[in-house]
Scaffold this active site. Structure first.
Site, PDB file in Angstrom:
ATOM      1  N   SER A   1       0.830  -1.206   0.000  1.00  0.00           N
ATOM      2  CA  SER A   1       0.000   0.000   0.000  1.00  0.00           C
ATOM      3  C   SER A   1       0.868   1.262   0.000  1.00  0.00           C
ATOM      4  O   SER A   1       1.995   1.265   0.478  1.00  0.00           O
ATOM      5  CB  SER A   1      -0.899   0.018   1.226  1.00  0.00           C
ATOM      6  OG  SER A   1      -1.719  -1.123   1.260  1.00  0.00           O
TER       7      SER A   1
HETATM    8  N1  SAH Z   1      -1.199  -4.581   3.947  1.00  0.00           N
HETATM    9  C1  SAH Z   1      -0.388  -4.763   2.763  1.00  0.00           C
HETATM   10  C2  SAH Z   1      -1.197  -4.591   1.512  1.00  0.00           C
HETATM   11  C3  SAH Z   1      -1.255  -5.822   0.731  1.00  0.00           C
HETATM   12  S1  SAH Z   1      -2.382  -5.779  -0.648  1.00  0.00           S
HETATM   13  C4  SAH Z   1       0.779  -3.793   2.797  1.00  0.00           C
HETATM   14  O1  SAH Z   1       1.121  -3.279   3.829  1.00  0.00           O
HETATM   15  O2  SAH Z   1       1.389  -3.574   1.804  1.00  0.00           O
HETATM   16  C5  SAH Z   1      -3.786  -6.601   0.018  1.00  0.00           C
HETATM   17  C6  SAH Z   1      -3.587  -8.025   0.469  1.00  0.00           C
HETATM   18  O3  SAH Z   1      -4.866  -8.539   0.808  1.00  0.00           O
HETATM   19  C7  SAH Z   1      -3.015  -8.968  -0.571  1.00  0.00           C
HETATM   20  O4  SAH Z   1      -1.867  -9.581  -0.060  1.00  0.00           O
HETATM   21  C8  SAH Z   1      -4.133  -9.998  -0.797  1.00  0.00           C
HETATM   22  O5  SAH Z   1      -3.664 -11.304  -1.038  1.00  0.00           O
HETATM   23  C9  SAH Z   1      -4.879  -9.913   0.516  1.00  0.00           C
HETATM   24  N2  SAH Z   1      -6.276 -10.364   0.475  1.00  0.00           N
HETATM   25  C10 SAH Z   1      -7.216 -10.160  -0.478  1.00  0.00           C
HETATM   26  N3  SAH Z   1      -8.374 -10.742  -0.155  1.00  0.00           N
HETATM   27  C11 SAH Z   1      -8.169 -11.352   1.052  1.00  0.00           C
HETATM   28  C12 SAH Z   1      -8.981 -12.152   1.902  1.00  0.00           C
HETATM   29  N4  SAH Z   1     -10.251 -12.461   1.596  1.00  0.00           N
HETATM   30  N5  SAH Z   1      -8.428 -12.626   3.050  1.00  0.00           N
HETATM   31  C13 SAH Z   1      -7.152 -12.364   3.373  1.00  0.00           C
HETATM   32  N6  SAH Z   1      -6.317 -11.618   2.615  1.00  0.00           N
HETATM   33  C14 SAH Z   1      -6.822 -11.122   1.450  1.00  0.00           C
END
Ligand code: SAH
Length: 228
Positions: A70
């Site tokens: 993010s």
């Molecule tokens: N918090 C992260 C952002 C990652 S992007 C950061 O600091 O950079 C969002 C993440 O959500 C991805 O890794 C994706 O695999 C996860 N995600 C999407 N749907 C999800 C779900 N239903 N349960 C758990 N994780 C999920």
């Protein structure tokens, strides 16, 4: 942090991080503890080495598996919104991804329970947090729509993937007075919302327009098919 990889040089140096923090202040982030975490957490170790020089730009970057780390502004904004209203003891995070948001948040609360659906990302996040000696995080491979029943209720829930509507299960796992911060809506029309569960019902506020990866059901154990 004595590991030279964490302190960084050039485009990953302390001065570069200070400039990012200054930009976030100018954009309205006021929580000093949050700004300090953004200054301290070495974002460059969460992205591919080839992208390290761009780690302190205020943009999302690829982390593999079609996912992104993010944007720092969003991480700061969400963390600030979650903390608003008093200290948090038990937090549920959905979408561990590379673990950057987890690393920013964890020292500001008592415990983070973080759920990720892609095994390869979870593995890397665990390694990074161990390297940073962040120990108050419990990891789970699973579908965040289920929440984490055995750890509930939570006084904070934060998600970094956007479902079309907020799963009822998550609202059900919020304690009275608990806050939930997450993006919601279809691609191109997502809003960041903040809910508070009150005795009398749910209080809802829209924080702004955002662009997150979609919330996906089920668990994925596949290895990475293509690099970003
Ligand atoms: N918090 C992260 C952002 C990652 S992007 C950061 O600091 O950079 C969002 C993440 O959500 C991805 O890794 C994706 O695999 C996860 N995600 C999407 N749907 C999800 C779900 N239903 N349960 C758990 N994780 C999920």
């Amino acid at each position: 942090m004595s590991d030279p990889r964490f302190s960084g040089i050039g485009m990953t140096s302390a001065r570069t991080r200070d400039r990012l923090v200054q930009r976030l202040r100018e954009q309205g982030i006021t929580n000093l503890a949050v700004l300090e975490r953004i200054r301290q957490v070495p974002r460059h170790i969460f992205v591919d080495e080839a992208l390290a020089s761009r780690a302190y730009e205020d943009t999302a970057l690829p982390i593999g598996f079609g996912q992104t780390i993010s944007q720092p502004y969003i991480v700061a904004r969400m963390t600030e919104a979650l903390l608003e209203g008093g200290p948090l003891t038990r937090v549920l995070e959905i979408g561990t991804g590379c673990g950057y948001q987890t690393a920013v948040l964890a020292p500001l609360v008592e415990r983070v329970n973080t759920v990720e659906r892609i095994e390869g990302l979870q593995r890397r996040a665990k390694e990074r947090l161990r390297e940073l000696q962040i120990r108050n995080v419990r990891f789970r491979l699973g579908d965040g729509a289920q929440g984490w029943k055995t750890q509930a209720p939570f006084d904070g829930v934060l998600a970094s993937a956007a479902p079309l509507t907020i799963p009822e299960t998550l609202i059900g796992q919020l304690a009275i007075g608990g806050r939930l911060v997450m993006p919601v809506g279809p691609e191109g029309a997502q809003q960041l919302v903040r809910l508070i569960r009150r005795e009398q019902g749910i209080e809802r506020r829209v924080l702004g327009v955002v662009a997150f990866v979609p919330f996906v059901a089920g668990v994925s154990r596949e290895s990475e098919r293509s690099t970003p």
